[in-house]
Design a protein around this motif. Structure first.
Motif, PDB file in Angstrom:
ATOM      1  N   PRO A   1      69.393  41.713   3.794  1.00  0.00           N
ATOM      2  CA  PRO A   1      70.688  41.978   4.654  1.00  0.00           C
ATOM      3  C   PRO A   1      70.841  41.481   6.086  1.00  0.00           C
ATOM      4  O   PRO A   1      71.698  40.948   6.868  1.00  0.00           O
ATOM      5  CB  PRO A   1      70.975  43.307   4.876  1.00  0.00           C
ATOM      6  CG  PRO A   1      69.869  44.157   4.183  1.00  0.00           C
ATOM      7  CD  PRO A   1      69.018  43.153   3.487  1.00  0.00           C
ATOM      8  N   ASN A   2      69.509  41.448   6.770  1.00  0.00           N
ATOM      9  CA  ASN A   2      69.390  41.132   8.022  1.00  0.00           C
ATOM     10  C   ASN A   2      68.012  40.428   8.308  1.00  0.00           C
ATOM     11  O   ASN A   2      67.060  41.012   7.787  1.00  0.00           O
ATOM     12  CB  ASN A   2      69.478  42.180   9.013  1.00  0.00           C
ATOM     13  CG  ASN A   2      69.431  41.877  10.634  1.00  0.00           C
ATOM     14  OD1 ASN A   2      69.175  40.733  10.671  1.00  0.00           O
ATOM     15  ND2 ASN A   2      69.774  42.802  11.521  1.00  0.00           N
ATOM     16  N   ILE A   3      67.751  39.215   8.625  1.00  0.00           N
ATOM     17  CA  ILE A   3      66.688  38.324   9.066  1.00  0.00           C
ATOM     18  C   ILE A   3      66.543  38.021  10.213  1.00  0.00           C
ATOM     19  O   ILE A   3      67.678  37.228  10.896  1.00  0.00           O
ATOM     20  CB  ILE A   3      66.427  37.153   8.004  1.00  0.00           C
ATOM     21  CG1 ILE A   3      66.452  37.710   6.586  1.00  0.00           C
ATOM     22  CG2 ILE A   3      65.127  36.557   8.241  1.00  0.00           C
ATOM     23  CD1 ILE A   3      66.531  36.528   5.480  1.00  0.00           C
ATOM     24  N   THR A   4      65.560  38.028  11.070  1.00  0.00           N
ATOM     25  CA  THR A   4      65.501  37.563  12.425  1.00  0.00           C
ATOM     26  C   THR A   4      64.164  36.577  12.463  1.00  0.00           C
ATOM     27  O   THR A   4      63.395  36.988  11.832  1.00  0.00           O
ATOM     28  CB  THR A   4      65.272  38.519  13.449  1.00  0.00           C
ATOM     29  OG1 THR A   4      64.184  39.208  13.350  1.00  0.00           O
ATOM     30  CG2 THR A   4      66.362  39.267  13.752  1.00  0.00           C
ATOM     31  N   ILE A   5      64.134  35.665  12.931  1.00  0.00           N
ATOM     32  CA  ILE A   5      63.021  34.453  13.128  1.00  0.00           C
ATOM     33  C   ILE A   5      63.079  34.136  14.505  1.00  0.00           C
ATOM     34  O   ILE A   5      63.900  33.942  15.332  1.00  0.00           O
ATOM     35  CB  ILE A   5      63.190  33.253  12.412  1.00  0.00           C
ATOM     36  CG1 ILE A   5      63.493  33.441  10.783  1.00  0.00           C
ATOM     37  CG2 ILE A   5      61.934  32.265  12.477  1.00  0.00           C
ATOM     38  CD1 ILE A   5      63.841  32.498   9.821  1.00  0.00           C
TER      39      ILE A   5
ATOM     40  N   ALA B   1      66.490  33.647  16.001  1.00  0.00           N
ATOM     41  CA  ALA B   1      67.725  33.423  15.422  1.00  0.00           C
ATOM     42  C   ALA B   1      67.788  34.478  14.285  1.00  0.00           C
ATOM     43  O   ALA B   1      67.076  35.124  13.754  1.00  0.00           O
ATOM     44  CB  ALA B   1      67.390  32.055  14.179  1.00  0.00           C
ATOM     45  N   THR B   2      69.291  34.930  13.992  1.00  0.00           N
ATOM     46  CA  THR B   2      69.472  36.020  13.171  1.00  0.00           C
ATOM     47  C   THR B   2      70.382  35.818  12.066  1.00  0.00           C
ATOM     48  O   THR B   2      71.583  34.933  12.181  1.00  0.00           O
ATOM     49  CB  THR B   2      70.010  36.985  13.974  1.00  0.00           C
ATOM     50  OG1 THR B   2      69.271  37.526  15.230  1.00  0.00           O
ATOM     51  CG2 THR B   2      70.486  38.382  13.128  1.00  0.00           C
ATOM     52  N   ILE B   3      69.879  36.200  10.904  1.00  0.00           N
ATOM     53  CA  ILE B   3      70.857  35.807   9.748  1.00  0.00           C
ATOM     54  C   ILE B   3      71.294  37.110   9.212  1.00  0.00           C
ATOM     55  O   ILE B   3      70.232  37.798   8.617  1.00  0.00           O
ATOM     56  CB  ILE B   3      69.860  35.015   8.680  1.00  0.00           C
ATOM     57  CG1 ILE B   3      69.702  33.434   9.297  1.00  0.00           C
ATOM     58  CG2 ILE B   3      70.815  34.465   7.574  1.00  0.00           C
ATOM     59  CD1 ILE B   3      68.402  32.917   8.999  1.00  0.00           C
ATOM     60  N   ILE B   4      72.801  37.329   9.029  1.00  0.00           N
ATOM     61  CA  ILE B   4      73.114  38.437   8.434  1.00  0.00           C
ATOM     62  C   ILE B   4      73.875  38.263   7.376  1.00  0.00           C
ATOM     63  O   ILE B   4      74.569  37.185   7.454  1.00  0.00           O
ATOM     64  CB  ILE B   4      73.848  39.094   9.667  1.00  0.00           C
ATOM     65  CG1 ILE B   4      73.164  39.644  10.843  1.00  0.00           C
ATOM     66  CG2 ILE B   4      74.634  40.363   9.014  1.00  0.00           C
ATOM     67  CD1 ILE B   4      73.890  40.197  12.089  1.00  0.00           C
ATOM     68  N   ALA B   5      73.663  38.935   6.304  1.00  0.00           N
ATOM     69  CA  ALA B   5      74.299  38.743   5.051  1.00  0.00           C
ATOM     70  C   ALA B   5      75.083  40.025   4.647  1.00  0.00           C
ATOM     71  O   ALA B   5      74.500  40.994   4.174  1.00  0.00           O
ATOM     72  CB  ALA B   5      73.554  38.519   3.730  1.00  0.00           C
TER      73      ALA B   5
HETATM   74  C1  LIG Z   1      69.658  42.443  12.862  1.00  0.00           C
HETATM   75  O1  LIG Z   1      68.342  42.662  13.324  1.00  0.00           O
HETATM   76  C2  LIG Z   1      68.136  42.318  14.754  1.00  0.00           C
HETATM   77  C3  LIG Z   1      66.575  42.341  15.022  1.00  0.00           C
HETATM   78  O2  LIG Z   1      65.943  43.305  14.399  1.00  0.00           O
HETATM   79  C4  LIG Z   1      68.768  43.501  15.332  1.00  0.00           C
HETATM   80  O3  LIG Z   1      68.799  43.334  16.753  1.00  0.00           O
HETATM   81  C5  LIG Z   1      70.254  43.411  14.942  1.00  0.00           C
HETATM   82  O4  LIG Z   1      70.938  44.756  15.453  1.00  0.00           O
HETATM   83  C6  LIG Z   1      70.248  43.544  13.315  1.00  0.00           C
HETATM   84  N1  LIG Z   1      71.785  43.441  13.077  1.00  0.00           N
HETATM   85  C7  LIG Z   1      72.403  44.069  12.167  1.00  0.00           C
HETATM   86  C8  LIG Z   1      73.788  43.624  11.773  1.00  0.00           C
HETATM   87  O5  LIG Z   1      71.879  44.895  11.353  1.00  0.00           O
END
Ligand SMILES: *[C@@H]1O[C@H](CO)[C@@H](O)[C@H](O)[C@H]1NC(C)=O
Ligand SMILES: *[C@@H]1O[C@H](CO)[C@@H](O)[C@H](O)[C@H]1NC(C)=O
Ligand SMILES: *[C@@H]1O[C@H](CO)[C@@H](O)[C@H](O)[C@H]1NC(C)=O
Ligand SMILES: *[C@@H]1O[C@H](CO)[C@@H](O)[C@H](O)[C@H]1NC(C)=O
Ligand SMILES: *[C@@H]1O[C@H](CO)[C@@H](O)[C@H](O)[C@H]1NC(C)=O
Ligand SMILES: *[C@@H]1O[C@H](CO)[C@@H](O)[C@H](O)[C@H]1NC(C)=O
Ligand SMILES: *[C@@H]1O[C@H](CO)[C@@H](O)[C@H](O)[C@H]1NC(C)=O
Length: 776
Positions: free
Chosen positions: A694-698, A707-711
């Motif tokens: 659901p949430n990936i950061t690179i 880079a944040t990728i949210i599903a």
């Molecule tokens: C996605 O992950 C990032 C880094 O962990 C965090 O800062 C962010 O709040 C997260 N976003 C969601 C929508 O979960």
């Protein structure tokens, strides 16, 4: 007797800030069924890769999960390769005296195959490998960059702790002679040092010991009993197998620690590595903890929110990412071939495999390493005259197809990898590939004069100058790759402001169309890549194109799958069929769509390609086709296809890979597919499927951009993208570019169960193609 009896109990220490991602890594995935995965201990890009060696026909990476016996625990390995086994140098094998007839230490079985011993299940994790042997000894190993630290734990009551150092055997029997083994007292370090060297490699092992026996297993046997301060220096005679058998009086101890530094340049350097990197040979657990921390650091540029994601998927993902960092090996500062201040990396095995997925991955997850790799490749060009395709054990290997280092370089170039890279020299190397013919079996390209004249490489080309020494095969698949390599050269030329060159190379990238036979027909589809003769006629291979009916399914899993390797009989396509290669026009997919008969035909042709068994995910040309529905505006079909491939062919079992891992290439396919986008290697395009988290950061380790990728709403059924935003603005393209990873930003998908959303389907949403004005 420092080495004896020291058992530390410190556990790996992991700080709160660095998640222990190593816990998710299963190092044994792909250790059976031909995956040839290295499961032993190494650091990311580590020079030393220590692990057990199985007496198995599948032991390319040492240990094989097939129950075969163990011949030793050696210090160097490659990962995931096809071809013959490589490296496996300087194995150790712990003994107990019961393995020596009548407890006579001159009668122990030391011969490579005969000594192989049964074992229980090994355990491994990043930076650590351990295996219980049937003689009751537990063998463990951990590593630093150039040094392996072994720890053998013998059964209590053992009356003599023995271990063998085999100085001459490796997995391919490559020992060439000029070997010697020297045992000398060195009171300033750990008692006694053992050094050895043989032609092309060198080694140092400084264990403490009370007794050593030098052996040769054929020719005249020579044993020397030694007191702790004694010295011997033996030349290995007649290239016979040779080594040293060490015996220790245990006292009450049952544990023995041995470190081994490895240098490609000198014995002195091997010793220095060992002594600097592991000053205290009893500190096994601390060295292990440091290795694990290093892995967590490197793995940790990627972070995922695993809410709702199965443990199995996490294991698959992190194990796959881990494997992408095993090779190539960083032996900067230890290159014996030339003097340079540039980095040096070895074990590119082969770029044909890794340029598609491994090096593009580094561009986002490990750009510092990727910059060093590019510098190393350019320095290899400077010093050998050519960019490599396969290069391992400090030597040239066989070029698989095109000159794909060109696409490896163009990929990094267009993604802004610049750190200390001399791109002008890089460009010079690219142009040499395109214009100067060498011996294309090991470097550069073949058929350059013919292609200049005809626009394609004909079957049985005779224009090679100098004459090629390898099999003059693969004319069709090589042309496709050369054309795409040229496209990459065009991209670099454009970026360097060489406008005329760019136009020239973009034009040459159109050569693929010269071997597109619009009349070739198979399974109801028309138009295939077909080899041509020098006089322009289409070529039919008398062995399978019977009655002059071209068989584009030949070399696919359903027909002649094993016919197309690198040998004189190998035919005109390399390791895949015309059915599969006929998709390979990443520079101009729009033109290919037209050639195939339009988007609907293209889509149904892809369907047939997969359903009829023509697709081979077990080999690298099979990766990109799984994402090609995006080029006709059907990204939901890409989601389904990638999902099906992952489910059917990749899993966390020992046999969980469909083919050789090829230095982490299979792993990288799994990583990309889970991140939700896939590189069209060589250009700045990533085709979207969907994330599995659901949430990936690179995190970009160079500039810190995230880079944040949210599903949003992702679930097993909500796996189709309904809409997307990039940094808050609506985003409808079914592909992304690298700027997300250089600048940072947030790509957010709204996921749903409908396959029929309009997202990503319009002409304006399609990835770039030359003929529709892309890239220019
Ligand atoms: C996605 O992950 C990032 C880094 O962990 C965090 O800062 C962010 O709040 C997260 N976003 C969601 C929508 O979960
Ligand atoms: C494997 O090693 C065991 C001893 O551990 C031995 O009994 C057995 O014969 C070996 N098997 C093979 C196939 O060499
Ligand atoms: C490669 O090795 C050199 C020399 O040991 C080192 O300076 C460099 O940081 C290493 N590169 C990576 C990416 O670890
Ligand atoms: C390449 O240039 C030639 C000569 O100008 C031209 O005939 C050909 O159509 C061009 N090919 C492509 C693919 O642009
Ligand atoms: C395809 O077949 C048609 C009809 O036989 C022929 O005119 C044409 O030249 C063929 N095209 C090629 C490229 O062979
Ligand atoms: C073209 O070359 C092939 C292969 O040498 C040959 O079999 C064929 O007869 C030639 N065709 C013509 C028209 O010369
Ligand atoms: C795991 O993957 C391998 C290789 O693709 C495949 O042969 C095997 O059937 C898969 N196993 C399961 C349980 O899906």
């Amino acid at each position: 007797m420092k080495a004896l009896g020291v058992v530390l109990s410190a556990a790996a220490v992991v700080s709160a800030a660095t998640p222990d991602l190593a816990q998710f890594v299963n190092a044994f995935i792909g250790t059976s069924n031909g995956g040839h995965v290295f499961s032993g201990a190494t650091l990311p890009w580590g020079s030393v890769k220590a692990g057990a060696d199985s007496l198995s026909g599948d032991n390319q990476a040492g240990y094989v999960s097939d129950g075969t016996n163990i011949t030793g625990i050696s210090q160097l390995h490659d990962d995931g390769t096809g071809g013959g086994a490589s490296l496996g140098n300087f194995p150790f094998l712990p003994f107990t005296s019961t393995e020596c007839a009548n407890n006579d230490l001159t009668k122990c079985t030391v011969d490579h195959d005969l000594r192989a011993i049964g074992h229980g299940d090994p355990t491994a994790s990043p930076g650590y490998f351990s295996i219980p042997l049937n003689n009751g000894v537990k063998a463990e190993v951990t590593v630093t960059q150039h040094t392996a630290l072994h720890r053998f734990t013998y059964p209590s009551g053992t009356n003599q702790l023995l271990f063998l150092l085999d100085a001459t055997s490796d997995l391919s029997g490559s020992y060439q002679g000029d070997g010697r083994v020297t045992v000398s007292p060195n009171p300033t370090t750990h008692g006694t040092r053992v050094t050895g060297s043989g032609r092309s490699t060198s080694v140092s092992t400084p264990p403490t010991f009370v007794q050593a026996k030098y052996y040769q297993t054929s020719g005249s046997l020579k044993y020397t009993n030694l007191r702790p301060t004694a010295t011997f220096d033996r030349e290995i005679q007649n290239n016979n197998p040779a080594g040293v058998l060490f015996g220790f009086s245990p006292g009450s101890a049952t544990t023995l620690s041995v470190r081994m530094g490895i240098s490609w340049t000198s014995t002195a350097k091997a010793c220095a590595y060992a002594e600097e990197e592991i000053p205290d040979i009893s500190a096994f657990d601390a060295i292990h903890a440091a290795a694990r921390a290093k892995w967590n650091d490197v793995l940790g540029t990627v972070q995922v929110d695993a809410t709702g994601v199965s443990a199995d998927t996490q294991e698959l993902f992190w194990s796959s990412l881990y494997r992408t960092y095993i090779s190539p090996t960083n032996i900067t500062g230890d290159n014996p071939l030339w003097t340079s201040t540039e980095p040096y990396y070895d074990s590119f095995y082969c770029i044909w495999d890794s340029f598609r997925v491994v090096h593009p991955l580094y561009a986002i997850t490990a750009p510092t390493t990727q910059a060093e790799v590019i510098r190393a490749l350019i320095d290899i060009y400077r010093n050998t005259g050519w960019l490599p395709d396969c290069r391992m054990s400090l030597d040239k290997g066989f070029t698989q197809g095109g000159s794909n280092a060109d696409s490896l370089l163009s990929d990094s170039f267009v993604k802004g990898i610049t750190a200390n890279i001399d791109w002008e020299t890089g460009y010079e190397a690219l142009v040499k590939d395109a214009t100067v013919e060498g011996d294309f079996s090991v470097q550069g390209r073949g058929g350059i004069p013919s292609r200049e004249k005809l626009g394609f490489v004909p079957v049985g080309d005779t224009s090679d100058n100098p004459p090629n020494e390898g099999p003059n095969t693969r004319s069709a698949s090589r042309l496709l790759e050369y054309a795409y390599n040229d496209f990459g050269i065009g991209l670099v030329a454009k970026g360097l402001g060489k406008t005329d060159d760019a136009a020239h190379y973009f034009n040459k990238s159109g050569d693929w169309f010269n071997i597109w036979n619009p009349n070739a027909t198979n399974t109801g589809f028309k138009g295939f890549i077909q080899p041509r003769n020098a006089n322009g006629s289409w070529y039919f291979d008398p062995r399978w194109d019977l009655n002059n009916i071209f068989r584009p399914d030949h070399c696919s899993p359903v027909f002649g799958h094993n016919d197309c390797f690198l040998n004189p009989e190998g035919g005109e396509f390399y390791e895949a069929s015309s059915w599969e290669y006929s998709w390979y026009v990443p520079q101009d997919m729009a033109k290919l769509v037209q050639a195939i008969g339009g988007p609907e035909t293209f889509s149904s042709r892809l369907d047939t390609f997969f359903s009829a068994g023509f697709h081979d995910i077990g080999d690298e040309p099979g990766f990109l086709p799984t994402y090609l529905y995006n080029y006709v505006g059907q990204p939901a079909k890409t989601v389904d296809r990638v999902d099906a491939i992952l489910t059917q062919f990749y899993n966390t079992s020992l046999n969980g890979l469909p083919g050789n891992d090829d230095s982490g290439a299979m792993g990288a396919y799994v990583v990309w597919s889970h991140l939700g986008f896939f590189p069209v290697a060589g250009q700045d395009t990533y085709l979207l499927n969907r994330p599995y988290f659901p949430n990936i950061t690179i995190r970009n380790e160079v500039n810190g951009a995230v880079a944040t990728i949210i599903a949003s709403g992702l679930s097993d059924t909500n796996k189709y993208i309904q809409s997307a935003t990039l940094n808050g603005a609506e985003y409808t393209k079914n592909w992304i570019s690298h700027s997300l990873f250089t600048n940072g930003g947030t790509l957010e998908f709204v996921m749903g169960s409908s396959k029929n959303s309009a997202w990503g389907t319009a002409d304006a949403d399609l990835p770039m193609s030359l003929s529709t004005g892309g890239f220019l």
